[in-house]
Scaffold this active site. Sequence first.
Site, mmCIF file in Angstrom:
data_model
loop_
_atom_site.group_PDB
_atom_site.id
_atom_site.type_symbol
_atom_site.label_atom_id
_atom_site.label_comp_id
_atom_site.label_asym_id
_atom_site.label_seq_id
_atom_site.Cartn_x
_atom_site.Cartn_y
_atom_site.Cartn_z
ATOM 1 N N LYS A 156 0.824 -1.218 0.000
ATOM 2 C CA LYS A 156 0.000 0.000 0.000
ATOM 3 C C LYS A 156 0.858 1.267 0.000
ATOM 4 O O LYS A 156 2.070 1.202 0.154
ATOM 5 C CB LYS A 156 -0.926 -0.008 1.216
ATOM 6 C CG LYS A 156 -1.790 -1.257 1.325
ATOM 7 C CD LYS A 156 -3.070 -1.189 0.510
ATOM 8 C CE LYS A 156 -3.556 -2.547 0.106
ATOM 9 N NZ LYS A 156 -4.892 -2.910 0.572
HETATM 10 C C1 LIG Z 1 -5.675 -3.947 0.851
HETATM 11 C C2 LIG Z 1 -7.154 -3.851 0.814
HETATM 12 C C3 LIG Z 1 -7.922 -4.089 1.961
HETATM 13 C C4 LIG Z 1 -7.337 -4.478 3.296
HETATM 14 O O1 LIG Z 1 -6.477 -5.528 3.241
HETATM 15 P P1 LIG Z 1 -5.674 -6.066 4.530
HETATM 16 O O2 LIG Z 1 -4.794 -7.088 3.913
HETATM 17 O O3 LIG Z 1 -6.683 -6.634 5.458
HETATM 18 O O4 LIG Z 1 -4.941 -4.932 5.143
HETATM 19 C C5 LIG Z 1 -9.287 -3.912 1.877
HETATM 20 N N1 LIG Z 1 -9.879 -3.542 0.732
HETATM 21 C C6 LIG Z 1 -9.179 -3.309 -0.388
HETATM 22 C C7 LIG Z 1 -9.906 -2.858 -1.612
HETATM 23 C C8 LIG Z 1 -7.797 -3.475 -0.394
HETATM 24 O O5 LIG Z 1 -7.101 -3.270 -1.520
#
Ligand SMILES: *Cc1c(COP(=O)(O)O)cnc(C)c1O
Length: 380
Positions: free
Chosen positions: A184
Amino acid sequence: MSERIPLARPVVGEREEELVLEVLRSRRLSLGPRLEQFERAFASRLGVASASAVSSGTAALHLAVRVAGVGPGDEVVTTPFSFVASANCVVYEGARPVFCDIDPRTLNIDPAAAAAAVGERTVGLLPVHVFGYPADMRELERITAARSLWIVEDACEALGGRHADGPAIGARGHLAAFGFYANKQITTGEGGMVVCPSAADKVRVDSERNQGRAPDMSWLDHDRLGFNYRLSDIACALGVAQLERLDAMLAARARAAARYGEALQGVEGLELPCPDAGSDVRGWFVYVVQVPRDADRDRVIALLRERGIDSKPYLPAIHLMSFYRERFGHAEGEFPVCEDVARRSLALPFFPDITEGEVERVAEGLAAAVAAARTAGAPG
Ligand SMILES: *Cc1c(COP(=O)(O)O)cnc(C)c1O
């Protein structure tokens, strides 16, 4: 043989090492001062009153929909073109995610389709700012205002994005969830953040992430059901350091995207991420292209792999995953725009310090792979 180019690679440097070491040496590894520091820095960056750090983006979504209000028999209108967590969080609470089709340009939920999907049992909308591009919140807010429904925003891919009418993504006054997995815009290894517009909601989220403990932190009284969704001080220290370099990393991602845009211009039939429209600003997260309809996407992936380039289908349609087919009876053909995009979409290596040379290597590889994967010689 040239080096493999990965899909994602976080930027972690001396500042991260320094702050993490400081936590280790302090011996306060959880519920220490870095938690509040990270939350305050994040909230001020976004322009909101407060935020609550949790153990993942999924945990953030789960606590957000619980605070918004959802239970067995309820329906939540959401997009099938997302990471599965945005639908799963509704299922956790015994409710049903009702999918609707997406806008072919932005790949975000189509407001007209969302309005049509609202029914008697609908309690809220859960839009996702997919690939960091702002969803059309003005239109969605019109729908929820008319029906007094809630909105929870999945902003896990969208830190750094901004809406044409002003606010940063996640700062429109709705509950919003962010995620800090290693690919991210900022990472804490694993982690997430809930933006709570109301102070009472923050109290509840802070309690539910910590086993439902009373806000005064007394050990014994758990006055509601809770979870262990805490984020350690080690992770929060990483987050503080990452926020300090967020602007530089966002700018580097935007530069990488611009390079891809130029390098891929000549690939016939390839669709690139939509440019920002009006004053909308994408918070660059991934670089996802759609291969031409007559090219075999999975063959493209295999050909790129032979050249040492990682890529992956991104994203698969949620309603067509086995669990969702079986549990909710979904099948092909329900959401044609989403399904077409999901069949053709391909994430390319994309991270702040990807070099110009790497972008060129990917672009060359992709041009060759797409040409070779076109169903050449097929009838017609
Ligand atoms: C990354 C992401 C999440 C959260 O992911 P985690 O692995 O739980 O941190 C939720 N929704 C979207 C659209 C994502 O890209």
